[in-house]
Design an enzyme around this catalytic site. Structure first.
Site, PDB file in Angstrom:
ATOM      1  N   GLU A 250       0.883  -1.175   0.000  1.00 25.04           N
ATOM      2  CA  GLU A 250       0.000   0.000   0.000  1.00 25.04           C
ATOM      3  C   GLU A 250       0.913   1.215   0.000  1.00 25.04           C
ATOM      4  O   GLU A 250       1.480   1.564   1.025  1.00 25.04           O
ATOM      5  CB  GLU A 250      -0.888  -0.007   1.254  1.00 25.04           C
ATOM      6  CG  GLU A 250      -1.764  -1.235   1.404  1.00 25.04           C
ATOM      7  CD  GLU A 250      -2.982  -1.203   0.500  1.00 25.04           C
ATOM      8  OE1 GLU A 250      -3.248  -0.156  -0.129  1.00 25.04           O
ATOM      9  OE2 GLU A 250      -3.658  -2.224   0.394  1.00 25.04           O
ATOM     10  N   CYS A 284      -1.925   9.085   2.220  1.00 19.62           N
ATOM     11  CA  CYS A 284      -1.618   8.566   0.888  1.00 19.62           C
ATOM     12  C   CYS A 284      -2.705   8.993  -0.090  1.00 19.62           C
ATOM     13  O   CYS A 284      -2.465   9.126  -1.285  1.00 19.62           O
ATOM     14  CB  CYS A 284      -1.519   7.051   0.931  1.00 19.62           C
ATOM     15  SG  CYS A 284      -2.944   6.292   1.705  1.00 19.62           S
TER      16      CYS A 284
HETATM   17  P1  NAD Z   1       8.580   4.812   4.526  1.00 18.00           P
HETATM   18  O1  NAD Z   1       8.446   3.930   3.343  1.00 18.00           O
HETATM   19  O2  NAD Z   1       9.809   5.597   4.700  1.00 18.00           O
HETATM   20  O3  NAD Z   1       8.412   3.948   5.882  1.00 18.00           O
HETATM   21  C1  NAD Z   1       7.310   3.135   6.114  1.00 18.00           C
HETATM   22  C2  NAD Z   1       7.723   1.983   7.024  1.00 18.00           C
HETATM   23  O4  NAD Z   1       8.694   1.191   6.348  1.00 18.00           O
HETATM   24  C3  NAD Z   1       8.364   2.424   8.330  1.00 18.00           C
HETATM   25  O5  NAD Z   1       7.925   1.576   9.367  1.00 18.00           O
HETATM   26  C4  NAD Z   1       9.853   2.214   8.065  1.00 18.00           C
HETATM   27  O6  NAD Z   1      10.590   1.977   9.217  1.00 18.00           O
HETATM   28  C5  NAD Z   1       9.821   0.991   7.177  1.00 18.00           C
HETATM   29  N1  NAD Z   1      11.003   0.825   6.307  1.00 18.00           N
HETATM   30  C6  NAD Z   1      11.798   1.780   5.787  1.00 18.00           C
HETATM   31  N2  NAD Z   1      12.790   1.219   5.052  1.00 18.00           N
HETATM   32  C7  NAD Z   1      12.620  -0.127   5.123  1.00 18.00           C
HETATM   33  C8  NAD Z   1      13.310  -1.244   4.576  1.00 18.00           C
HETATM   34  N3  NAD Z   1      14.391  -1.091   3.816  1.00 18.00           N
HETATM   35  N4  NAD Z   1      12.831  -2.480   4.823  1.00 18.00           N
HETATM   36  C9  NAD Z   1      11.732  -2.658   5.583  1.00 18.00           C
HETATM   37  N5  NAD Z   1      11.047  -1.639   6.141  1.00 18.00           N
HETATM   38  C10 NAD Z   1      11.477  -0.382   5.906  1.00 18.00           C
HETATM   39  O7  NAD Z   1       7.288   5.714   4.504  1.00 18.00           O
HETATM   40  P2  NAD Z   1       6.916   6.972   5.432  1.00 18.00           P
HETATM   41  O8  NAD Z   1       7.591   8.168   4.906  1.00 18.00           O
HETATM   42  O9  NAD Z   1       7.079   6.602   6.849  1.00 18.00           O
HETATM   43  O10 NAD Z   1       5.352   7.044   5.136  1.00 18.00           O
HETATM   44  C11 NAD Z   1       4.819   7.811   4.132  1.00 18.00           C
HETATM   45  C12 NAD Z   1       4.514   6.995   2.899  1.00 18.00           C
HETATM   46  O11 NAD Z   1       3.541   5.993   3.209  1.00 18.00           O
HETATM   47  C13 NAD Z   1       3.894   7.836   1.811  1.00 18.00           C
HETATM   48  O12 NAD Z   1       4.448   7.474   0.581  1.00 18.00           O
HETATM   49  C14 NAD Z   1       2.421   7.456   1.868  1.00 18.00           C
HETATM   50  O13 NAD Z   1       1.716   7.698   0.684  1.00 18.00           O
HETATM   51  C15 NAD Z   1       2.498   6.025   2.221  1.00 18.00           C
HETATM   52  N6  NAD Z   1       1.231   5.537   2.779  1.00 18.00           N
HETATM   53  C16 NAD Z   1       0.453   4.711   2.004  1.00 18.00           C
HETATM   54  C17 NAD Z   1      -0.776   4.279   2.467  1.00 18.00           C
HETATM   55  C18 NAD Z   1      -1.647   3.369   1.628  1.00 18.00           C
HETATM   56  O14 NAD Z   1      -2.519   2.713   2.194  1.00 18.00           O
HETATM   57  N7  NAD Z   1      -1.460   3.310   0.313  1.00 18.00           N
HETATM   58  C19 NAD Z   1      -1.224   4.683   3.721  1.00 18.00           C
HETATM   59  C20 NAD Z   1      -0.403   5.520   4.482  1.00 18.00           C
HETATM   60  C21 NAD Z   1       0.821   5.934   4.000  1.00 18.00           C
END
Ligand code: NAD
Length: 486
Positions: A250, A284
């Site tokens: 997502e 998002c």
């Molecule tokens: P991010 O991708 O930086 O982090 C999200 C999660 O992934 C965190 O828990 C982080 O610790 C983990 N993570 C980071 N690198 C990783 C790796 N290499 N391996 C495994 N896990 C890892 O995202 P963010 O900046 O925290 O959140 C914002 C993003 O989330 C935006 O792009 C937003 O659109 C998206 N989002 C999507 C939805 C949806 O349902 N489509 C909902 C909410 C947020």
């Protein structure tokens, strides 16, 4: 109310990371340290997965209806402690208590939906082509689910993944977002108090590369469900895909809201403001591209600018939105806007960090509207995840539709029109997972499927009954009988 240290829940035990490392969690509204959280690494993840593997078979053997009853106890625990959860969400994110209570209510609804799904884990019974043969499908758990979430709506994100994973009979290891450790921690506590068997859920704190990556790579984790950025989603797809794990992604969006010449402009303006700025644009599903028919462009733009300038930014219940989650996010956004300005964009309002006395210590971005950018400029194509919306002109309906689709993302979209023809053609042709008529760009209700196309996801849909397909295996079963022995 918050402890000074937020631990992991490894099974039912609250404990620090094995290396006893910690990281500081800052309050986005003030920049002050709120608490320290356990900085987990691979060893902690491996321990949680081991416990999950041990606990899962008995959980899977617990009838789904009874699993649902235990999940229902978690829901009741959340209801009883709704204000406490909301206060933690508000403290960690900087959103108002009113917003946090609403979000917690949504998480409770999601839990209630999945608790009841224990009574409905339907398979399919159908005819066979052969005589005396019966065909059906049954749902079975996958095993251990690895859940990784973003911080933007922390309690909703926890509920969205943990409840469907558990109702399907999996054990789950949740890697909390590093910006919202305490929300995940209190959920772990409520689950323990509700009597969830030891090891069925572990909640780990830590950073993505240190704690998330080992979960994604772990060969005993059969399904990875991830909510976060497209960039990290791509890494997860590669790593977990390599070992053929089930993957649900997502991801981000650059969502369009189209305003036609026959729209109710007051209603459209109300929804642009809510969609672009609520939760400081950290959704998002946020509207970040407003596509307006030329004939009403100036009028609508002026309405938007006037209303945007009146928005109240802060943490009180009467504020429209609060800070963004951390300073890095704020600075990235400010520099993206600055770059656009240098390339010829017009900043109609906002565009900067708020530096007045009430806001200077927090991570506050002024609500920002921008025009005169090209649809393929960097700022038009990359997700900023903040209170920033771009305005574009469209000649007519087909042009607006083409612009709505002219993006690497495909999560949500909305159209404002009084024409049934335009509305239906729009929801039919727009390349997104969610389409809305005459309201905002938003996520799905707990019983409905949400997900994106293109760079917004990998085609999976959560929540709704569709999430059950992510967290369970379907087995195709044939029973052959011999009537002679009847
Ligand atoms: P991010 O991708 O930086 O982090 C999200 C999660 O992934 C965190 O828990 C982080 O610790 C983990 N993570 C980071 N690198 C990783 C790796 N290499 N391996 C495994 N896990 C890892 O995202 P963010 O900046 O925290 O959140 C914002 C993003 O989330 C935006 O792009 C937003 O659109 C998206 N989002 C999507 C939805 C949806 O349902 N489509 C909902 C909410 C947020």
């Amino acid at each position: 109310m918050l402890p000074n240290q937020i631990h992991n829940w490894i099974g039912a035990q609250e404990q620090p990371a094995q290396a006893d490392e910690w990281f500081e969690k800052l309050n986005p509204a003030t920049g002050q340290v709120l608490f320290k959280a356990a900085r987990s690494r691979a060893a902690d993840i491996h321990r949680a997965v081991e416990l999950a593997k041990k606990a899962q078979p008995a959980w899977a053997d617990t009838p789904a209806v009874q699993r649902g009853m235990i999940l229902h106890k978690i829901v009741v625990g959340m209801q009883n402690r709704q204000s406490e959860i909301a206060a933690i969400v508000a403290a960690e994110t900087g959103k108002s208590m009113k917003e946090a209570l609403g979000e917690t209510g949504g998480a409770i609804q999601c839990g209630l939906f999945y608790a009841s799904e224990g009574q409905r884990l339907y398979g399919r019974t159908t005819t066979s082509g052969a005589a005396n043969k019966y065909a059906m499908t049954i749902r079975q758990p996958i095993g251990v689910a690895g859940l990784i979430i973003a911080a933007n709506t922390p309690i909703a994100n926890v509920a969205w993944k943990v409840f469907p994973a558990l109702i399907c009979g999996n054990a789950a290891v949740l890697k909390a977002a590093e910006d919202t450790p305490a929300t995940a921690w209190i959920f772990g506590q409520i689950a323990k108090e509700a009597g969830l068997p030891d090891g069925v859920l572990s909640v780990l704190q830590g950073f993505g590369e240190e704690a998330g990556a080992p979960l994604v790579a772990h060969q005993d984790v059969g399904v990875i469900s991830f909510t976060g950025s497209t960039e990290v989603g791509r890494i997860i797809n590669r790593v977990a895909g390599e070992r053929f794990a089930r993957i649900s992604l997502e991801l981000g969006g650059k969502n369009p809201l189209v305003v036609c010449d026959d729209a109710d402009l007051e209603n459209a303006a109300k929804w642009v403001l809510l969609s672009a700025f609520s939760n400081a644009g950290q959704r998002c599903a946020s509207t970040s591209r407003v596509i307006i028919f030329e004939s009403v462009y100036e009028k609508f733009r002026d309405m938007l600018v006037e209303k945007t300038k009146k928005l109240k930014v802060g943490t009180a219940d009467d504020c429209d939105f609060g800070p963004v989650i951390n300073e890095g996010q704020l600075l990235g956004m400010v520099s993206a806007v600055e770059k656009a300005r240098k390339n010829g964009a017009t900043i109609l309002c906002g565009g900067e960090r708020m530096t007045d006395a009430g806001h200077k210590d927090g991570y506050y971005m002024a609500p920002t509207l921008i025009e005169n950018v090209h649809p393929h400029d960097e700022i038009s194509e990359c997700e900023l995840f903040g209170p920033v919306a771009l305005l574009f002109k469209a000649k007519d309906f087909e042009h607006a539709l083409q612009m709505a689709n002219d993006t690497p993302y495909g999560l949500t979209a909305s159209i404002h029109t009084k024409s049934i023809h335009r509305a239906v053609r729009f929801y039919d042709k727009v390349q997104t997972g969610v389409a809305v008529v005459n309201a905002g760009t938003h996520g799905s209700e707990p019983h409905m499927p949400f997900g994106g196309r293109k760079l917004s996801g990998n085609g999976s849909r959560e929540p709704g009954t569709e999430a059950l397909d992510i967290y369970s295996e379907l087995k195709d079963v044939y029973v052959n009988i011999d009537p002679a022995q009847a």
